[in-house]
Write an enzyme that holds these catalytic residues in place. Structure first.
Site, PDB file in Angstrom:
ATOM      1  N   LYS A   1      13.440  10.892  -0.496  1.00 42.69           N
ATOM      2  CA  LYS A   1      13.961  11.604   0.674  1.00 42.69           C
ATOM      3  C   LYS A   1      14.979  10.757   1.425  1.00 42.69           C
ATOM      4  CE  LYS A   1      11.900  14.115  -1.099  1.00 42.69           C
ATOM      5  NZ  LYS A   1      10.908  14.197  -2.180  1.00 42.69           N
TER       6      LYS A   1
ATOM      7  N   LEU B   1       0.845  -1.200   0.000  1.00 46.56           N
ATOM      8  CA  LEU B   1       0.000   0.000   0.000  1.00 46.56           C
ATOM      9  C   LEU B   1       0.884   1.255   0.000  1.00 46.56           C
ATOM     10  CD1 LEU B   1      -2.637  -1.155   2.668  1.00 46.56           C
ATOM     11  CD2 LEU B   1      -2.770  -1.360   0.172  1.00 46.56           C
TER      12      LEU B   1
ATOM     13  N   GLY C   1       7.630  15.515 -16.035  1.00 43.89           N
ATOM     14  CA  GLY C   1       6.277  15.580 -15.491  1.00 43.89           C
ATOM     15  C   GLY C   1       5.651  14.205 -15.375  1.00 43.89           C
TER      16      GLY C   1
ATOM     17  N   HIS D   1      15.519  32.785  19.109  1.00 49.19           N
ATOM     18  CA  HIS D   1      16.874  33.076  18.640  1.00 49.19           C
ATOM     19  C   HIS D   1      17.823  32.045  19.218  1.00 49.19           C
ATOM     20  CE1 HIS D   1      20.443  35.276  17.490  1.00 49.19           C
ATOM     21  NE2 HIS D   1      20.890  35.101  18.722  1.00 49.19           N
TER      22      HIS D   1
ATOM     23  N   GLY E   1      12.839  20.100 -13.326  1.00 52.69           N
ATOM     24  CA  GLY E   1      11.776  20.306 -12.336  1.00 52.69           C
ATOM     25  C   GLY E   1      12.169  19.637 -11.033  1.00 52.69           C
TER      26      GLY E   1
ATOM     27  N   GLY F   1      13.961  16.005 -11.321  1.00 53.97           N
ATOM     28  CA  GLY F   1      15.294  16.130 -11.914  1.00 53.97           C
ATOM     29  C   GLY F   1      16.293  16.716 -10.925  1.00 53.97           C
TER      30      GLY F   1
ATOM     31  N   GLY G   1      -8.637  -2.716  -9.893  1.00 51.37           N
ATOM     32  CA  GLY G   1     -10.064  -2.417  -9.788  1.00 51.37           C
ATOM     33  C   GLY G   1     -10.565  -1.810 -11.087  1.00 51.37           C
TER      34      GLY G   1
HETATM   35  P1  FAD Z   1      -0.556   7.633  -6.132  1.00 53.42           P
HETATM   36  O1  FAD Z   1       0.339   7.835  -4.990  1.00 53.42           O
HETATM   37  O2  FAD Z   1       0.039   7.604  -7.491  1.00 53.42           O
HETATM   38  O3  FAD Z   1      -1.332   6.271  -5.862  1.00 53.42           O
HETATM   39  C1  FAD Z   1      -2.207   5.714  -6.759  1.00 53.42           C
HETATM   40  C2  FAD Z   1      -2.313   4.236  -6.477  1.00 53.42           C
HETATM   41  O4  FAD Z   1      -3.397   3.711  -7.217  1.00 53.42           O
HETATM   42  C3  FAD Z   1      -1.085   3.439  -6.896  1.00 53.42           C
HETATM   43  O5  FAD Z   1      -0.637   2.644  -5.838  1.00 53.42           O
HETATM   44  C4  FAD Z   1      -1.598   2.569  -8.042  1.00 53.42           C
HETATM   45  O6  FAD Z   1      -0.977   1.296  -8.106  1.00 53.42           O
HETATM   46  C5  FAD Z   1      -3.058   2.427  -7.689  1.00 53.42           C
HETATM   47  N1  FAD Z   1      -3.928   2.127  -8.821  1.00 53.42           N
HETATM   48  C6  FAD Z   1      -3.995   2.786 -10.012  1.00 53.42           C
HETATM   49  N2  FAD Z   1      -4.985   2.269 -10.774  1.00 53.42           N
HETATM   50  C7  FAD Z   1      -5.532   1.260 -10.063  1.00 53.42           C
HETATM   51  C8  FAD Z   1      -6.612   0.367 -10.309  1.00 53.42           C
HETATM   52  N3  FAD Z   1      -7.321   0.423 -11.425  1.00 53.42           N
HETATM   53  N4  FAD Z   1      -6.894  -0.554  -9.362  1.00 53.42           N
HETATM   54  C9  FAD Z   1      -6.190  -0.610  -8.202  1.00 53.42           C
HETATM   55  N5  FAD Z   1      -5.186   0.232  -7.912  1.00 53.42           N
HETATM   56  C10 FAD Z   1      -4.864   1.158  -8.824  1.00 53.42           C
HETATM   57  N6  FAD Z   1       4.889  14.745  -3.532  1.00 53.42           N
HETATM   58  C11 FAD Z   1       5.063  15.467  -2.417  1.00 53.42           C
HETATM   59  O7  FAD Z   1       4.112  16.085  -1.937  1.00 53.42           O
HETATM   60  N7  FAD Z   1       6.271  15.523  -1.788  1.00 53.42           N
HETATM   61  C12 FAD Z   1       7.356  14.878  -2.263  1.00 53.42           C
HETATM   62  O8  FAD Z   1       8.433  14.949  -1.680  1.00 53.42           O
HETATM   63  C13 FAD Z   1       7.216  14.118  -3.455  1.00 53.42           C
HETATM   64  N8  FAD Z   1       8.257  13.446  -3.968  1.00 53.42           N
HETATM   65  C14 FAD Z   1       8.085  12.692  -5.093  1.00 53.42           C
HETATM   66  C15 FAD Z   1       9.190  12.037  -5.614  1.00 53.42           C
HETATM   67  C16 FAD Z   1       9.067  11.271  -6.754  1.00 53.42           C
HETATM   68  C17 FAD Z   1      10.265  10.554  -7.314  1.00 53.42           C
HETATM   69  C18 FAD Z   1       7.781  11.132  -7.370  1.00 53.42           C
HETATM   70  C19 FAD Z   1       7.613  10.270  -8.574  1.00 53.42           C
HETATM   71  C20 FAD Z   1       6.689  11.790  -6.856  1.00 53.42           C
HETATM   72  C21 FAD Z   1       6.833  12.587  -5.718  1.00 53.42           C
HETATM   73  N9  FAD Z   1       5.765  13.299  -5.180  1.00 53.42           N
HETATM   74  C22 FAD Z   1       5.933  14.063  -4.064  1.00 53.42           C
HETATM   75  C23 FAD Z   1       4.420  13.252  -5.779  1.00 53.42           C
HETATM   76  C24 FAD Z   1       3.531  12.287  -4.990  1.00 53.42           C
HETATM   77  O9  FAD Z   1       4.119  11.006  -4.974  1.00 53.42           O
HETATM   78  C25 FAD Z   1       2.145  12.220  -5.618  1.00 53.42           C
HETATM   79  O10 FAD Z   1       1.617  13.519  -5.729  1.00 53.42           O
HETATM   80  C26 FAD Z   1       1.207  11.379  -4.769  1.00 53.42           C
HETATM   81  O11 FAD Z   1       1.699  10.072  -4.615  1.00 53.42           O
HETATM   82  C27 FAD Z   1      -0.186  11.337  -5.390  1.00 53.42           C
HETATM   83  O12 FAD Z   1      -1.014  10.560  -4.601  1.00 53.42           O
HETATM   84  P2  FAD Z   1      -2.284   9.788  -5.170  1.00 53.42           P
HETATM   85  O13 FAD Z   1      -2.904   9.136  -3.993  1.00 53.42           O
HETATM   86  O14 FAD Z   1      -3.097  10.711  -5.977  1.00 53.42           O
HETATM   87  O15 FAD Z   1      -1.720   8.711  -6.190  1.00 53.42           O
HETATM   88  P1  NAD Z   2       7.932  18.907 -13.095  1.00 51.04           P
HETATM   89  O1  NAD Z   2       6.721  19.399 -13.729  1.00 51.04           O
HETATM   90  O2  NAD Z   2       8.313  19.380 -11.743  1.00 51.04           O
HETATM   91  O3  NAD Z   2       9.192  19.246 -14.011  1.00 51.04           O
HETATM   92  C1  NAD Z   2       9.270  18.874 -15.343  1.00 51.04           C
HETATM   93  C2  NAD Z   2      10.268  19.776 -16.012  1.00 51.04           C
HETATM   94  O4  NAD Z   2      10.510  19.258 -17.299  1.00 51.04           O
HETATM   95  C3  NAD Z   2       9.744  21.208 -16.189  1.00 51.04           C
HETATM   96  O5  NAD Z   2      10.720  22.099 -15.724  1.00 51.04           O
HETATM   97  C4  NAD Z   2       9.519  21.309 -17.678  1.00 51.04           C
HETATM   98  O6  NAD Z   2       9.705  22.609 -18.178  1.00 51.04           O
HETATM   99  C5  NAD Z   2      10.557  20.342 -18.193  1.00 51.04           C
HETATM  100  N1  NAD Z   2      10.262  19.805 -19.535  1.00 51.04           N
HETATM  101  C6  NAD Z   2       9.064  19.443 -20.033  1.00 51.04           C
HETATM  102  N2  NAD Z   2       9.207  19.016 -21.303  1.00 51.04           N
HETATM  103  C7  NAD Z   2      10.540  19.091 -21.586  1.00 51.04           C
HETATM  104  C8  NAD Z   2      11.321  18.798 -22.729  1.00 51.04           C
HETATM  105  N3  NAD Z   2      10.756  18.338 -23.839  1.00 51.04           N
HETATM  106  N4  NAD Z   2      12.640  18.986 -22.681  1.00 51.04           N
HETATM  107  C9  NAD Z   2      13.231  19.472 -21.549  1.00 51.04           C
HETATM  108  N5  NAD Z   2      12.537  19.781 -20.443  1.00 51.04           N
HETATM  109  C10 NAD Z   2      11.213  19.581 -20.458  1.00 51.04           C
HETATM  110  O7  NAD Z   2       7.832  17.312 -13.166  1.00 51.04           O
HETATM  111  P2  NAD Z   2       8.731  16.175 -12.508  1.00 51.04           P
HETATM  112  O8  NAD Z   2       9.978  16.740 -11.948  1.00 51.04           O
HETATM  113  O9  NAD Z   2       8.798  15.088 -13.509  1.00 51.04           O
HETATM  114  O10 NAD Z   2       7.817  15.708 -11.321  1.00 51.04           O
HETATM  115  C11 NAD Z   2       6.502  15.182 -11.570  1.00 51.04           C
HETATM  116  C12 NAD Z   2       5.547  15.542 -10.486  1.00 51.04           C
HETATM  117  O11 NAD Z   2       5.897  14.914  -9.273  1.00 51.04           O
HETATM  118  C13 NAD Z   2       5.513  17.018 -10.248  1.00 51.04           C
HETATM  119  O12 NAD Z   2       4.217  17.480 -10.512  1.00 51.04           O
HETATM  120  C14 NAD Z   2       5.838  17.211  -8.821  1.00 51.04           C
HETATM  121  O13 NAD Z   2       4.889  18.031  -8.194  1.00 51.04           O
HETATM  122  C15 NAD Z   2       5.810  15.824  -8.216  1.00 51.04           C
HETATM  123  N6  NAD Z   2       6.975  15.731  -7.344  1.00 51.04           N
HETATM  124  C16 NAD Z   2       6.984  16.482  -6.222  1.00 51.04           C
HETATM  125  C17 NAD Z   2       8.084  16.473  -5.417  1.00 51.04           C
HETATM  126  C18 NAD Z   2       8.085  17.323  -4.206  1.00 51.04           C
HETATM  127  O14 NAD Z   2       7.031  17.777  -3.800  1.00 51.04           O
HETATM  128  N7  NAD Z   2       9.223  17.568  -3.575  1.00 51.04           N
HETATM  129  C19 NAD Z   2       9.191  15.716  -5.737  1.00 51.04           C
HETATM  130  C20 NAD Z   2       9.155  14.983  -6.907  1.00 51.04           C
HETATM  131  C21 NAD Z   2       8.028  14.993  -7.691  1.00 51.04           C
END
Ligand code: FAD
Ligand code: NAD
Length: 466
Positions: A51, A38, A271, A444, A182, A185, A116
């Protein structure tokens, strides 16, 4: 067939929090997750593992670069054991996802492992370990997102990878090329740069973190350049080709010239896209828009009135805490309450070091909207605590309405900003003026004093320590 008040599809931070809140409010609740653990993207391949690696690589950098400044000498060579670092990360993930199992049991939520899909608006088929069918009066779609790709890139997941693979590499890349400057990266780029990889960031826009306040992009860019990242902004990637152990990227720069980059790994982080594959949403009458998002109204209700959607699969920021707020919002709506989310006050954090954090409007947004504002900014390096700790990069910037002094946006970069931003959110939730913040006592010596000083600067340019 078992029948529930609520079925939640997807167990990420949106889904599992929604399930807990539904159960707390007395609804019989089921959660369906296609994977065996989960927690969704966030716990398994997102927030938590990234992290963990940021923390481990930070310790390594401290030991190799900064301990000496503190008079700490380590005889012999300090080495990275990547296998152990990745194993520790996995242990952290396992412990955290196990915690969600515990929470489901504690709240009497039935967990179904399997994919699901809707049979109709009140029946869901489960395919997988717990195959079968359930009935639900209401369903919450929380199926999250997956990494996006560019149409011409073939992700082989060995050398041309997404964040999921970057979290479990078997070797430190010699040269990691990152497409997209972003959040992903920069966070994962910093992990591997600290561990010794050469890192090139290729960004399409004219600055990294293009959606954040430009002052933050500029400051982080400065720090990253000092750490010898190669930052290639305004570069449009045209092709990515793998040749044996080498990856070759061609990109067009601002002058229209084609530039070639060669490395051993390419991380594509451009993205994420909403994920609804296999959900059979149309069978329930749930509309998906042309961006692939489940379409919702202000109550997060889909086009099928008993079905709601939350998190990454709908519009808005793709953030774990946004998904969580929406999970609670829908549960409380189903219980007849009148919850509220202020989307303007969902903070954004980048967990690089220095940490970058923001809430509210950026200067660029206010300019565009024609709002008259004033800015107060205070550098971290002027704080005693920053000098004592050795983390002097960054600043806090407070933007307030020019006539009313109400805070409109707070943007910060520096040590511990991921936690400091909480004060900014509280202040803005209570519609504080810059003067309100400036008149509150801040302990402070702390990094939080930069908030008070920036507020003093915004009030009438009377910061005390610059
Ligand atoms: P998800 O976490 O994507 O969960 C969706 C779940 O649904 C998955 O487990 C999937 O398997 C399941 N699922 C999909 N379809 C079905 C189906 N049909 N039946 C059953 N199960 C299904 N956000 C932050 O706020 N802080 C961060 O530091 C941060 N770091 C990140 C780092 C990375 C590398 C990445 C990739 C993302 C990060 N994010 C961060 C973004 C964050 O992970 C997402 O915004 C968040 O997980 C979204 O939550 P969610 O519940 O919408 O979906
Ligand atoms: P992002 O949207 O943060 O960054 C994507 C970057 O790729 C942007 O700067 C965009 O301009 C660039 N880009 C898009 N097309 C391109 C191209 N053709 N060539 C070169 N650059 C291009 O997306 P991400 O870093 O992939 O993260 C995905 C999502 O996960 C984000 O929405 C973010 O909110 C979430 N996330 C959040 C955290 C956090 O909260 N600390 C950490 C990781 C991921």
């Amino acid at each position: 067939m078992k029948s529930y008040d609520v079925a939640v599809i997807g167990s990420g931070p949106g889904g599992y929090v929604a399930a807990i809140r539904c159960a707390q409010l007395g609804m019989s609740t089921a959660i369906i997750e296609k994977y065996s653990t989960l927690g969704g993207t966030c716990l398994n391949v997102g927030c938590i593992p990234s992290k963990a690696l940021l923390a481990s690589s930070h310790h390594y950098e401290e030991a190799t670069k900064h301990f000496e400044d503190h008079g700490i000498e380590i005889p012999g060579e300090i080495k990275v054991n990547l296998e152990k670092m990745i194993a520790r990360k996995q242990a952290v993930v396992d412990q955290t996802t196990g915690g969600v199992d515990f929470l489901m049991k504690k709240n009497n939520i039935d967990v179904y492992e399997g994919l699901g899909s809707f049979i109709d608006a009140t029946h869901i088929k489960i395919e997988g370990k717990d195959a079968g069918e359930i009935e639900a009066k209401h369903t919450i779609i929380a199926t999250g997102s997956k990494p996006s790709n560019l149409p011409f890139i073939e992700l082989d997941k060995e050398r041309v990878i997404t964040s999921t693979e970057a979290l479990k590499l078997k070797e430190i890349p010699k040269h990691l090329m990152i497409i997209g400057g972003g959040v992903i990266g920069l966070e994962l780029g910093q992990v591997y740069r600290r561990l010794g990889a050469e890192v090139t960031v290729i960004e399409y826009m004219d600055r990294i973190l293009p959606t954040m306040d430009a002052s933050l992009s500029k400051e982080l860019n400065k720090v990253f350049k000092k750490a010898k990242f190669k930052m290639m902004v305004s570069h449009k990637v045209q092709s990515v080709e793998r040749k044996g152990e080498e990856v070759i990227i061609k990109a067009e720069n601002k002058k229209g010239e084609v530039v070639e980059f060669k490395g051993d790994y390419c991380l594509v982080s451009v993205g994420r896209r909403p994920y609804t594959d296999g959900l059979n949403a149309e069978a329930a009458g749930v509309k998906i828009n042309d961006r692939g998002q489940v379409e919702v109204n202000d109550h997060l209700q889909t086009s099928a009135s008993n079905i709601y959607a939350i998190g990454d699969v709908i519009k808005g920021a793709m953030l774990a805490h946004k998904a969580e707020e929406e999970g609670v919002f829908v549960a409380e709506t189903l219980a007849g309450q009148k919850p509220h989310i202020d989307y303007n006050l969902i903070p954004g954090v980048v967990y690089t070091w220095p940490e970058v954090a923001a809430v509210g409007k950026t200067e660029e947004e206010l300019k565009e909207a024609g709002v008259a504002y004033k800015v107060g900014q205070f550098p971290m390096r002027a704080l005693g605590r920053a000098r004592a700790g050795g983390d002097i990069d960054g600043f806090v910037k407070i933007i307030a309405d020019k006539s009313t002094d109400e805070v409109l946006g707070i943007h910060m970069i520096g040590a511990r900003c991921a936690d400091l931003i909480a004060e900014a959110v509280v202040a803005m939730e209570y519609r504080a003026s810059a003067e309100d913040i400036s008149r509150m006592s801040h302990a402070h010596p702390t990094y939080a004093e930069a908030m008070k000083e920036a507020a003093l600067a915004a009030t009438d340019d009377r910061a005390l320590h610059v």
